[in-house]
Write a protein that holds these residues in place. Structure first.
Motif, mmCIF file in Angstrom:
data_model
loop_
_atom_site.group_PDB
_atom_site.id
_atom_site.type_symbol
_atom_site.label_atom_id
_atom_site.label_comp_id
_atom_site.label_asym_id
_atom_site.label_seq_id
_atom_site.Cartn_x
_atom_site.Cartn_y
_atom_site.Cartn_z
ATOM 1 N N LYS A 187 -1.249 -3.066 -5.863
ATOM 2 C CA LYS A 187 -0.980 -1.630 -5.666
ATOM 3 C C LYS A 187 0.391 -1.384 -5.060
ATOM 4 O O LYS A 187 1.046 -0.398 -5.362
ATOM 5 C CB LYS A 187 -2.055 -0.997 -4.765
ATOM 6 C CG LYS A 187 -3.449 -1.076 -5.340
ATOM 7 C CD LYS A 187 -3.559 -0.285 -6.618
ATOM 8 C CE LYS A 187 -4.976 -0.344 -7.159
ATOM 9 N NZ LYS A 187 -5.097 0.295 -8.448
ATOM 10 N N ILE A 188 0.839 -2.295 -4.206
ATOM 11 C CA ILE A 188 2.107 -2.083 -3.519
ATOM 12 C C ILE A 188 3.284 -2.121 -4.492
ATOM 13 O O ILE A 188 4.296 -1.449 -4.286
ATOM 14 C CB ILE A 188 2.289 -3.092 -2.361
ATOM 15 C CG1 ILE A 188 3.201 -2.520 -1.289
ATOM 16 C CG2 ILE A 188 2.833 -4.411 -2.838
ATOM 17 C CD1 ILE A 188 2.608 -1.376 -0.548
ATOM 18 N N MET B 41 4.596 -6.231 4.957
ATOM 19 C CA MET B 41 3.157 -6.463 4.861
ATOM 20 C C MET B 41 2.771 -7.619 5.773
ATOM 21 O O MET B 41 3.412 -8.672 5.762
ATOM 22 C CB MET B 41 2.762 -6.751 3.416
ATOM 23 C CG MET B 41 3.080 -5.571 2.496
ATOM 24 S SD MET B 41 2.602 -5.826 0.794
ATOM 25 C CE MET B 41 0.843 -5.706 0.936
ATOM 26 N N LEU C 74 -4.117 -5.140 -2.337
ATOM 27 C CA LEU C 74 -2.863 -4.470 -1.962
ATOM 28 C C LEU C 74 -1.639 -4.973 -2.722
ATOM 29 O O LEU C 74 -0.763 -4.177 -3.065
ATOM 30 C CB LEU C 74 -2.608 -4.615 -0.453
ATOM 31 C CG LEU C 74 -3.374 -3.668 0.450
ATOM 32 C CD1 LEU C 74 -2.995 -3.916 1.900
ATOM 33 C CD2 LEU C 74 -3.121 -2.223 0.090
ATOM 34 N N ILE D 210 2.335 -2.418 6.658
ATOM 35 C CA ILE D 210 0.935 -2.415 6.254
ATOM 36 C C ILE D 210 0.296 -3.691 6.777
ATOM 37 O O ILE D 210 0.796 -4.790 6.528
ATOM 38 C CB ILE D 210 0.791 -2.354 4.718
ATOM 39 C CG1 ILE D 210 1.454 -1.097 4.177
ATOM 40 C CG2 ILE D 210 -0.677 -2.433 4.314
ATOM 41 C CD1 ILE D 210 1.544 -1.045 2.674
ATOM 42 N N GLY E 134 -5.553 -8.003 1.314
ATOM 43 C CA GLY E 134 -4.119 -7.919 1.017
ATOM 44 C C GLY E 134 -3.742 -8.596 -0.286
ATOM 45 O O GLY E 134 -3.012 -8.029 -1.099
#
Length: 140
Positions: free
Chosen positions: A111-112, A126, A108, A97, A104
C-alpha cells in the motif's frame, strides 16, 4: 463573448444577496462601479439579468440560468483550489509509520508504494517492530 471574469464574480454576489448595496459591502467597490460592471455584463451577453424594483432586485430567467452556472463554476473552483492546497500540504514533511513486522511486510509495503506515488515529496519512514513503542517519548 465574455472578456471579464470579474463581471461574473460581481454578478454572483449581486444575485446571491439580491441587493447591489449588500454586494458592494462584500466586494469592497462602490455602487456606481458595480452597476457599471453589471450593465457591461448584460451588454456583453445581450440580455437583461436582473429585474430592478423598489425592494431590491430579482433574477430574470436568463439570470437564473447564469447564476446556476456561475454557482457551479464557483463550487468547482473552490474544490479545485482546496484540493491543490491539500496536495501541497501533504507533499511536504515526513511521515513515520510503525507496525508489526507481519502487518508491515504483508500489507503496508504494498500500500505504501501507491501512497508514495501520490505524494512523492513526502518522506516516509517505516518501522517494523514487535516491541511496544512510547510515542510520547519520541521513540518512533
Amino acid at each position: 463573448m465574455l472578456k471579464n471574469w470579474d463581471q461574473l464574480r460581481f454578478f454572483y454576489y449581486v444575485a446571491k444577496s439580491s441587493s447591489l448595496s449588500k454586494a458592494t459591502d462584500i466586494l469592497g467597490i462602490t455602487q456606481p462601479a458595480l452597476s457599471r460592471q453589471i450593465s457591461n455584463l448584460e451588454e456583453a451577453l445581450n440580455t437583461k439579468l436582473f429585474i430592478r424594483h423598489s425592494r431590491g432586485i430579482d433574477l430574470t430567467e436568463k439570470g437564473e440560468y447564469l447564476f446556476k452556472a456561475v454557482t457551479e463554476m464557483n463550487s468547482k473552483l473552490m474544490f479545485a483550489t482546496s484540493h491543490i492546497s491539500e496536495d501541497d500540504d501533504l507533499n511536504l514533511g515526513s511521515l513515520t509509520i510503525t507496525a508489526t513486522p507481519d502487518f508491515g511486510t504483508m500489507y503496508l509495503m504494498h500500500k505504501i508504494k501507491l501512497f508514495n506515488d501520490l505524494y512523492p515529496k513526502l518522506k516516509i519512514k517505516m518501522i517494523f517492530t514487535s516491541e511496544e513503542i512510547d510515542l510520547s517519548l519520541g521513540e518512533a
